[in-house]
Design an enzyme around this catalytic site. Structure first.
Site, PDB file in Angstrom:
ATOM      1  N   GLY A   1       0.770  -1.235   0.000  1.00 56.48           N
ATOM      2  CA  GLY A   1       0.000   0.000   0.000  1.00 56.48           C
ATOM      3  C   GLY A   1       0.797   1.279   0.000  1.00 56.48           C
TER       4      GLY A   1
ATOM      5  N   LYS B   1       3.398 -12.963 -14.176  1.00 54.30           N
ATOM      6  CA  LYS B   1       2.024 -12.556 -13.880  1.00 54.30           C
ATOM      7  C   LYS B   1       1.025 -13.581 -14.413  1.00 54.30           C
ATOM      8  CE  LYS B   1       2.428  -7.540 -13.408  1.00 54.30           C
ATOM      9  NZ  LYS B   1       1.791  -6.246 -13.740  1.00 54.30           N
TER      10      LYS B   1
END
Length: 354
Positions: free
Chosen positions: A20, A148
């Protein structure tokens, strides 16, 4: 780990953001708080201690009502506990400096599976639809984006409810550099603009704040469950030639345009250190290789990130159709808000970025 008490909220869905304090993660945390979700941020203890800017950001999150959980995704027990306490929804915004860093999300997948309470997982994507472009990539982008893909396959195999956000280019990186990752300190060109390829291929540029608002809307939306959510507002399509023209309008003078052919760019990629070689490889995929790649054949008509009419499959949904009320910051809007002699922050955001 001490029990966590999330701040009360009108929304019953608690959100845990991992990563974050990063360039994308900070916007996701802000969007979650703006939407009224009980929001927690997983923080490595060393992050605040070693970086005063991150410590200040975390303090700002706390002031707004976010809860901080100190832990690490390498600590499986602590990660499971954090998810059980704070994660109806888990959002990952981990980095992508290597395939290994991307695949660290496999630990998050395992922890979510063990915790058993997560209603939605958003893996760290927020770029191109890697399953459709990886084959056009050159190294090191190909290996990193390939990781990914492996994370996508793992979460699907684990049966984890998820949404994959494909939002193409983040405005905060390439736009202030007038399309050239090589520019030092993110300063725009003053006399000469470098354009890769013929400058005609368009790509979509989405503001980090807008992408984050879309992502937070999606976490409770049944229409995005187990889907790829494409954020491709047609107004945000821009070619490198168009970008340079916008910069010329802004600075009030013409720039000499130096066009870099594909062969020269590939050589630059091979010779450049990381992360510049990765950045240039993504530029190559977006503005050269994409220009000769056929559109993907799917089922629902929309526009792809390069403005070509394409069809979507059953696993694809379009953010502009799902959330028509969102007004997106355009490329021109973004550039207009930059000071004339722009200097970026170290995270790539503009000075007035919220």
């Amino acid at each position: 780990m001490a029990p966590l008490v999330l701040k009360s909220s009108s929304s019953g869905t608690s959100i845990l953001v991992i990563g974050g304090t990063g360039t994308i993660g900070r916007h996701l945390v802000t969007a979650s708080l703006d939407a009224g979700h009980p929001t927690a941020v997983l923080v490595r203890p060393a992050a605040a201690a070693e970086d005063p800017a991150k410590a200040s950001l975390l303090e700002a999150f706390k002031t707004r009502g976010a809860s901080l959980i100190y832990g690490d995704i390498n600590d499986a027990e602590a990660l499971v506990a954090a998810i059980k306490q704070a994660g109806d929804v888990v959002i990952s915004a981990t980095g992508h400096s290597s395939p290994e860093e991307v695949e660290s999300q496999l630990r998050i997948v395992a922890a979510i599976k063990e915790a058993g309470n997560v209603k939605r997982f958003l893996p760290s994507e927020y770029g191109c639809d890697v399953e459709h472009v990886a084959e056009h990539m050159v190294e090191p982008a190909r290996s990193i984006l390939g990781a990914k893909v492996r994370v996508r396959h793992a979460l699907k195999a684990a049966g984890i409810p998820h949404t994959i956000v494909c939002s193409n280019w983040a405005q905060g990186f390439l736009l202030p550099r007038a399309g050239d990752p090589q520019l030092p300190d993110g300063r725009p060109p003053d006399t000469t603009a470098t354009i890769f390829g013929d400058g005609q291929v368009q790509a979509t540029f989405v503001n980090e704040q807008d992408m984050s608002r879309v992502a937070i809307k999606a976490v409770q939306d049944p229409r995005t469950l187990n889907k790829k959510l494409h954020v491709c507002p047609p107004t945000n399509l821009c070619s490198l030639n168009q970008l340079v023209s916008l910069w010329e309008d802004k600075i009030g003078k013409p720039l000499h345009r130096h066009y870099v052919a594909e062969e020269e760019l590939l050589k630059k990629i091979q010779e450049s250190p990381f992360p510049l070689n990765f950045q240039l490889a993504i530029v190559h995929a977006s503005f050269i290789a994409a220009g000769r790649a056929p559109s993907t054949k799917r089922n629902i008509h929309t526009k792809d990130s390069h403005g070509e009419t394409m069809t979507q499959g059953v696993d694809d949904v379009d953010a502009t159709q799902l959330y028509p009320g969102i007004s997106y910051i355009t490329v021109k809007d973004y550039l207009d808000a930059l000071p004339p002699h722009n200097t970026l922050r170290s995270d790539g955001s503009r000075p007035d970025s919220r």
